[in-house]
Design an enzyme around this catalytic site. Structure first.
Site, PDB file in Angstrom:
ATOM      1  N   GLY A  14     -40.307  21.176  25.858  1.00 32.57           N
ATOM      2  CA  GLY A  14     -39.825  22.520  25.440  1.00 32.57           C
ATOM      3  C   GLY A  14     -38.311  22.598  25.466  1.00 32.57           C
ATOM      4  O   GLY A  14     -37.601  22.195  26.212  1.00 32.57           O
ATOM      5  N   LYS A  79     -45.510  18.096  21.830  1.00 34.30           N
ATOM      6  CA  LYS A  79     -46.606  17.766  21.503  1.00 34.30           C
ATOM      7  C   LYS A  79     -46.902  16.151  21.275  1.00 34.30           C
ATOM      8  O   LYS A  79     -45.498  15.788  21.129  1.00 34.30           O
ATOM      9  CB  LYS A  79     -47.358  18.365  20.227  1.00 34.30           C
ATOM     10  CG  LYS A  79     -47.020  19.872  20.084  1.00 34.30           C
ATOM     11  CD  LYS A  79     -47.865  20.513  18.891  1.00 34.30           C
ATOM     12  CE  LYS A  79     -47.318  20.216  17.673  1.00 34.30           C
ATOM     13  NZ  LYS A  79     -46.334  20.969  17.228  1.00 34.30           N
ATOM     14  N   THR A 140     -35.613  22.086  32.450  1.00 32.66           N
ATOM     15  CA  THR A 140     -36.719  22.837  32.235  1.00 32.66           C
ATOM     16  C   THR A 140     -36.568  24.122  32.931  1.00 32.66           C
ATOM     17  O   THR A 140     -35.893  24.354  34.194  1.00 32.66           O
ATOM     18  CB  THR A 140     -38.017  22.276  32.965  1.00 32.66           C
ATOM     19  OG1 THR A 140     -39.091  23.191  32.780  1.00 32.66           O
ATOM     20  CG2 THR A 140     -38.001  21.684  34.275  1.00 32.66           C
ATOM     21  N   ASP A 142     -38.646  25.800  33.954  1.00 32.79           N
ATOM     22  CA  ASP A 142     -39.468  25.982  35.205  1.00 32.79           C
ATOM     23  C   ASP A 142     -38.915  25.343  36.464  1.00 32.79           C
ATOM     24  O   ASP A 142     -39.275  25.732  37.783  1.00 32.79           O
ATOM     25  CB  ASP A 142     -40.618  25.035  34.971  1.00 32.79           C
ATOM     26  CG  ASP A 142     -41.288  25.498  33.767  1.00 32.79           C
ATOM     27  OD1 ASP A 142     -40.996  26.455  33.100  1.00 32.79           O
ATOM     28  OD2 ASP A 142     -42.175  24.532  33.078  1.00 32.79           O
ATOM     29  N   GLU A 237     -46.583  33.233  35.272  1.00 34.79           N
ATOM     30  CA  GLU A 237     -47.474  33.006  34.223  1.00 34.79           C
ATOM     31  C   GLU A 237     -48.847  32.433  35.000  1.00 34.79           C
ATOM     32  O   GLU A 237     -50.030  32.593  34.435  1.00 34.79           O
ATOM     33  CB  GLU A 237     -47.231  32.437  33.201  1.00 34.79           C
ATOM     34  CG  GLU A 237     -46.645  30.928  33.249  1.00 34.79           C
ATOM     35  CD  GLU A 237     -45.972  30.465  31.954  1.00 34.79           C
ATOM     36  OE1 GLU A 237     -46.489  31.003  30.867  1.00 34.79           O
ATOM     37  OE2 GLU A 237     -45.712  29.189  32.133  1.00 34.79           O
TER      38      GLU A 237
HETATM   39  O1  F6P Z   1     -42.274  24.201  30.707  1.00 30.09           O
HETATM   40  C1  F6P Z   1     -41.381  25.109  29.842  1.00 30.09           C
HETATM   41  C2  F6P Z   1     -42.371  26.219  29.373  1.00 30.09           C
HETATM   42  O2  F6P Z   1     -41.691  27.407  28.636  1.00 30.09           O
HETATM   43  C3  F6P Z   1     -43.480  26.891  30.356  1.00 30.09           C
HETATM   44  O3  F6P Z   1     -42.907  27.659  31.304  1.00 30.09           O
HETATM   45  C4  F6P Z   1     -44.286  27.649  29.519  1.00 30.09           C
HETATM   46  O4  F6P Z   1     -45.630  27.709  29.991  1.00 30.09           O
HETATM   47  C5  F6P Z   1     -44.291  26.502  28.246  1.00 30.09           C
HETATM   48  O5  F6P Z   1     -43.265  25.658  28.351  1.00 30.09           O
HETATM   49  C6  F6P Z   1     -44.356  27.052  26.838  1.00 30.09           C
HETATM   50  O6  F6P Z   1     -44.725  26.146  25.975  1.00 30.09           O
HETATM   51  P1  F6P Z   1     -44.927  26.420  24.425  1.00 30.09           P
HETATM   52  O7  F6P Z   1     -43.392  26.475  23.993  1.00 30.09           O
HETATM   53  O8  F6P Z   1     -45.548  25.357  23.923  1.00 30.09           O
HETATM   54  O9  F6P Z   1     -45.533  27.745  24.217  1.00 30.09           O
END
Ligand code: F6P
Length: 360
Positions: A14, A79, A140, A142, A237
């Site tokens: 991401g 992906k 990240t 996160d 989340e």
């Molecule tokens: O890992 C980063 C993140 O933004 C998470 O916090 C979140 O759950 C996920 O990616 C969202 O992924 P996507 O962009 O595939 O919806």
């Protein structure tokens, strides 16, 4: 004297704020200091699967605007594991050798991979299999990569979530409401904990701490009895329901992602407090936008340190931020487990000591 090198750089997983400043720092140091060539690889490992490999030559003259730009100029993807890559007939194929060949076709001496723990694990597997000289830079929102106190993107995400809380205070107070802010972070509660404290939340719920609805309701009722007419709840989340179920949403592609815990809590909290309750899901806003000053600094320091590791030919390392220093650790150690909020975390103690409800 460091010999001439041609290095590749890619962003994987991401996106987040701070990727472009990291690319900029790599180019400044690699081209400016060492006079190396830097090839940007497009769309993470996809760029190395393509023939010819999809690259862009990165030059000092063109990279200045990167300091304040969000996203990644190289593109990215979260992906398609190359070891089990989905192809059009619905089957999975191992495309790892194509990526390894792509690296060698480009004549790369080393590759800098900017990614979270998932991406770094894939890149390391490729590096081990194909003898690639890999350096990792953690990114990240996160902030769950092990052995680094900061990953690129986290600070900006916290800033955005804090600003959301700042705004929500006023509307919640005006309407005497409870407002729940659902933030990202996957299995780690760092964004919720940091933004919750910085943004003055009354309740912070993180995946690491199981909670009871009753505890939240009692806390909010106590506030109501004290004449406090509104409350703000931040929830990460990946927080589960009270009985431990994961809350996810499926999209039409069949992919399941976190989402919905805010609405679950809203119903529960409304039922026990009688207060009007609203939910804000912050979503990808946390990943977008102008990188904060801290993210620019961390990204710049990481980019420079990554180039220096290549100069020393010290590979299979990830740069990390520890006690205001950039050091490095073996990638294998960094990806061995993710960094959750620790029970001795200073901020956890801070939240408790300030009377913030953690639901337990
Ligand atoms: O890992 C980063 C993140 O933004 C998470 O916090 C979140 O759950 C996920 O990616 C969202 O992924 P996507 O962009 O595939 O919806």
């Amino acid at each position: 004297m460091v010999e001439h090198k041609r290095i590749g750089i890619l962003t994987s997983g991401g996106d987040c704020a701070g990727l472009n400043p990291a690319i900029r720092a790599v180019v400044y140091h690699a081209v400016g200091t060492y006079n190396w060539e830097v090839l940007g690889i497009c769309q993470a490992t996809y760029g190395l699967m393509e023939r010819p490999p999809q690259i862009v030559k990165l030059e000092i003259e063109k990279i200045d605007p990167l300091l304040m730009s969000g996203g990644t100029i190289l593109g990215t993807t979260n992906k398609g594991d190359p070891f089990a890559f989905p192809i059009s007939d619905g089957t999975l194929r191992d495309r790892s050798e194509e990526i390894i060949d792509g690296y060698h076709l480009l004549g790369l001496d080393a590759l800098i991979g900017i990614g979270g723990d998932g991406s770094l694990a894939i890149l390391r597997k490729l590096a081990q299999q194909g003898n690639l000289n890999l350096i990792g830079i953690p990114k990240t929102i996160d902030n769950d990569v092990n052995y680094t106190e900061l990953s690129i993107g986290f600070d900006t995400a916290v800033k955005i979530a804090t600003e959301a809380l700042d705004r929500l205070h006023f509307t919640a107070a005006s309407h005497s409401r409870i407002i729940i802010l659902e933030v990202m972070g996957r299995d780690a509660g760092h964004i919720a904990l940091n933004a919750g404290i910085a943004g003055g939340a009354d309740v912070i719920l993180i995946p690491e701490i199981p909670y009871k609805i009753d505890n939240i309701c009692n806390y909010i009722r106590k506030r109501q009895n004290l004449g406090k007419n509104y409350s703000l709840i931040v929830v990460a989340e990946a927080v589960r329901t009270e009985v431990g179920e994961t809350v996810t949403q499926d999209d039409l592609s069949g992919k399941s992602r976190f989402g919905g815990i805010g609405h679950y809590l809203a119903d529960k909290v409304y039922l026990c407090t009688g207060a009007e309750t609203r939910v804000t899901v912050l979503g990808h806003i946390q990943r977008g936008g102008v990188p904060s000053a801290t993210d620019r600094l961390v990204a710049s320091a990481f980019g420079v340190a990554a180039v220096d590791l290549i100069a020393e030919e010290k590979y299979d390392q990830m740069v990390t931020w520890q006690n205001l220093q950039v050091v490095s650790v073996p990638i294998a150690e960094a990806i061995a487990k993710y960094r959750a909020v620790d029970f001795n975390d200073t901020l956890l103690r801070t939240a408790r000591s300030m009377g913030i409800c953690l639901g337990d």
